[in-house]
Design a protein around this motif. Structure first.
Motif, mmCIF file in Angstrom:
data_model
loop_
_atom_site.group_PDB
_atom_site.id
_atom_site.type_symbol
_atom_site.label_atom_id
_atom_site.label_comp_id
_atom_site.label_asym_id
_atom_site.label_seq_id
_atom_site.Cartn_x
_atom_site.Cartn_y
_atom_site.Cartn_z
ATOM 1 N N ILE A 114 0.898 -1.166 -0.012
ATOM 2 C CA ILE A 114 -0.142 -0.050 -0.197
ATOM 3 C C ILE A 114 0.909 1.296 0.062
ATOM 4 N N LEU A 115 1.889 1.279 0.858
ATOM 5 C CA LEU A 115 2.908 2.404 1.048
ATOM 6 C C LEU A 115 3.398 2.528 -0.671
ATOM 7 N N ASP A 116 3.791 1.411 -1.197
ATOM 8 C CA ASP A 116 4.575 1.392 -2.635
ATOM 9 C C ASP A 116 3.454 1.883 -3.509
ATOM 10 N N ALA A 117 2.226 1.635 -3.464
ATOM 11 C CA ALA A 117 1.238 1.986 -4.348
ATOM 12 C C ALA A 117 1.215 3.585 -4.049
ATOM 13 N N ALA A 118 1.045 4.054 -2.807
ATOM 14 C CA ALA A 118 0.682 5.540 -2.782
ATOM 15 C C ALA A 118 2.129 6.228 -3.108
ATOM 16 N N ALA A 119 3.276 5.959 -2.850
ATOM 17 C CA ALA A 119 4.456 6.469 -3.453
ATOM 18 C C ALA A 119 4.514 6.656 -4.849
ATOM 19 N N THR A 120 4.156 5.532 -5.654
ATOM 20 C CA THR A 120 4.335 5.336 -7.043
ATOM 21 C C THR A 120 3.255 6.340 -7.631
ATOM 22 N N SER A 121 2.154 6.452 -6.831
ATOM 23 C CA SER A 121 1.150 7.730 -7.604
ATOM 24 C C SER A 121 1.751 8.975 -7.342
#
Length: 476
Positions: A114-121
Motif C-alpha cells: 500500500i505504501l509502495d502504491a501510494a509512493a508510486t502515485s
C-alpha cells in the motif's frame, strides 16, 4: 628570585583529592573563575547542538486523517416464489472478541504494497514517501493516521495518496474474495444444473415411452376409471331391471318381444290388413254355406277354397313383411286389438330400451376392462414419473437456491472486510511539526538550569558537608 622575595611571596596551594571532594569556603571568591569556566563550557555543550539542530534541521509538516468503522452488521434477503427464501447476513465487525478490525486495518494501512502504491502515485520512492504513524483510539472504532511531508501541501498529498491506495487495496481484496466465492459456487451450480438436466431427460424419455405426461394425468385416469366402474354397475342394475320388466310382460302377453314387434309391423301393412278383411269375408261366407249345405256341397267347397286362398295370400304377405318363415308366423298375435295392441307396443318399446341398455352396458364394460388393463400397465410408470418429478422439483429448487445464494452474497461485500469511512480528510497543516523550536528552547533552558543548580551545589558543598558531620548523633 631573591631569598627575600621568596620569603615574602604567598605560599602556593596544592590541588588535593580532599579539596576537590570537600571544596572551599563559601566566601572564597577565588574559586569563581573556575565555576564560571565550567558554566560557560556546559552552556556551550548544551546550546551548541540545539542551535545547530534548529538552524540545519529541515522543516516537516504532519497531515492527519481519521477513519471510522461503523459497527452495524449487514443482511440481504431474496424471496423465490414457490421455492423459498435465500438470505445472507454479515455480523458486526466488532461482534468477535478474537479479531479486531481496527488492528487489521492498522496493519493493512502500514503494509508495504500500500505504501509502495501510494509512493508510486506521487512519483516517489518508498524510502522518500516514509511510513505513516497510525494510532488506534481506545474504546472507539477510530483509526488516526499521520503523514509527514516537507511542505503542508506535500503532507496532505501523501495523506490523500495513502487513503486512495488503502481503499483501492480494500476494493481489490473484496473483489478477490467475491471472485473466489463465485468460482467455488459456480462449480456447485454446474453440478446442480447437470442434475436438473439429467432428471428432465429421464422424465422426457418416460413420457415419450408411456404417453403419460404427469402424475396428475394418472390420477385423472384413475378417477375416470372409478367413475366408469360406478356407471357400469349402475347400468348393470338398470339393465337387469329392464330385463325383468320385459320378461314379465312377455309372460303376461304370452308372446316374446320379437313376435310382438313382428305383429305390430305386420298390422301396420295396409295390404295385409286388406287380406285379413278378405279372409274375414270368406270366413263368413264359408260359415254361411256350411249352415245351408253339407261339407261336400259345391258352394261349401267353393267358399272353403276362397277362404284358403285368402289365408295363404295373407300368410305369404306376412312372411314377406316380417321376414319370418311360415312356421314362425304361428307365434304371432293376429288379433292385437284395443289394450292388447298397446301392451304389445309397450313390450316392443321396453325390449328396445333393454337392447339399447344391453349394448351400452357391453360397450362400457369393454371400455372399463380396457382402462383397468391400461392402468395396471401404466401404474409402475406413473410411480416412476412421480419420483422423477419429485427429484426434478428438488433439484430445481436446490439449483435456484444456489443461484439466489450466489447473487445475494454479492451484496455482502463487507463480510470479511468491514466498511470503513473517512471521518476527517487529510488536513493541511498551518505550522511545521518539526523542528519544534519551543520544545528545543525549553529543553535547553531546563538543561542550563540543571547545570547552574549543579554548580551551586558544588559551590556550597563544603558548608553542607561540615554541617552534616557536626550534627550530633542520636542515641540508639
Amino acid at each position: 628570585m631573591t631569598m627575600q622575595e621568596t620569603l615574602t611571596a604567598p605560599p602556593r596551594r596544592r590541588i588535593s583529592l580532599g579539596r576537590i571532594l570537600v571544596g572551599g569556603a563559601v566566601s572564597d571568591l577565588g574559586r569563581f573563575p573556575r565555576y564560571a569556566a565550567f558554566a560557560l563550557l556546559g552552556a556551550t555543550l548544551i546550546w551548541a547542538p540545539i542551535v545547530g539542530y534548529l538552524r540545519t534541521a529541515p522543516l516537516s509538516y504532519k497531515s492527519s486523517v481519521s477513519l471510522i468503522l461503523p459497527g452495524s452488521g449487514a443482511s440481504a434477503s431474496m424471496n423465490l416464489n414457490g421455492i423459498g427464501q435465500a438470505s445472507s447476513y454479515a455480523n458486526s465487525a466488532f461482534s468477535s472478541n478474537s479479531v479486531s478490525p481496527t488492528e487489521t486495518y492498522k496493519r493493512l494501512i502500514g503494509a508495504e504494497r500500500i505504501l509502495d502504491a501510494a509512493a508510486t502515485s506521487l512519483d516517489m520512492t518508498l524510502a522518500d514517501f516514509g511510513k505513516p504513524r497510525i494510532e488506534l483510539v481506545d474504546q472507539t472504532s477510530l483509526i488516526h493516521v499521520e503523514m509527514t511531508g516537507g511542505t503542508p501541501e506535500n503532507a496532505q498529498a501523501r495523506g490523500n495518496a495513502l487513503l486512495d491506495a488503502f481503499f483501492a487495496e480494500l476494493d481489490a481484496l473484496r473483489a478477490d474474495e467475491q471472485d473466489t466465492r463465485e468460482d467455488s459456487g459456480l462449480a456447485a451450480i454446474a453440478d446442480y444444473r447437470e442434475s436438473v438436466a439429467v432428471t428432465r431427460n429421464d422424465i422426457a424419455a418416460l413420457q415419450a415411452e408411456t404417453g403419460l405426461m404427469s402424475a396428475d394425468q394418472f390420477d385423472a385416469m384413475v378417477e375416470s376409471t372409478r367413475l366408469l366402474e360406478s356407471r357400469v354397475r349402475d347400468l348393470a342394475a338398470a339393465l337387469e331391471e329392464k330385463r325383468q320388466n320385459v320378461a314379465t310382460l312377455e309372460a303376461t302377453l304370452g308372446i316374446p318381444a320379437s313376435a310382438a314387434a313382428a305383429t305390430l309391423k305386420l298390422f301396420a301393412d295396409a295390404e295385409f290388413l286388406a287380406l285379413t278383411d278378405e279372409i274375414g269375408l270368406h270366413a263368413a261366407a264359408l260359415a254361411e254355406a256350411r249352415g245351408q249345405y253339407g261339407e261336400g256341397h259345391p258352394k261349401v267347397q267353393e267358399a272353403r277354397s276362397a277362404h284358403a286362398v285368402s289365408a295363404n295370400a295373407a300368410l305369404a304377405r306376412a312372411a314377406r313383411v316380417t321376414g319370418l318363415a311360415l312356421a314362425q308366423l304361428a307365434a304371432l298375435d293376429l288379433a292385437p286389438e284395443g289394450a292388447r295392441a298397446q301392451l304389445l307396443a309397450d313390450l316392443v318399446r321396453m325390449d328396445a330400451d333393454r337392447a339399447g341398455a344391453a349394448r351400452q352396458f357391453e360397450t362400457l364394460s369393454s371400455r372399463l376392462q380396457s382402462e383397468q388393463a391400461a392402468l395396471l400397465d401404466i401404474a409402475p410408470a406413473a410411480a416412476r414419473l412421480q419420483d422423477l418429478q419429485r427429484d426434478f422439483t428438488v433439484a430445481e429448487a436446490v439449483f435456484a437456491s444456489a443461484i439466489a445464494r450466489t447473487q445475494s452474497t454479492k451484496s455482502d461485500v463487507y463480510a470479511s472486510y468491514p466498511l470503513v469511512q473517512v471521518l476527517e480528510n487529510p488536513s493541511l497543516p498551518d505550522r511545521p511539526s518539526s523542528p519544534n523550536r519551543k520544545l528545543a528552547i525549553a529543553a535547553g533552558g531546563a538543561a542550563t538550569f540543571m547545570l547552574l543548580i549543579g554548580l551551586a551545589l558544588g559551590w556550597i558543598r563544603s558548608a553542607l558537608i561540615s554541617r552534616i558531620v557536626a550534627r550530633p548523633k542520636t542515641p540508639s
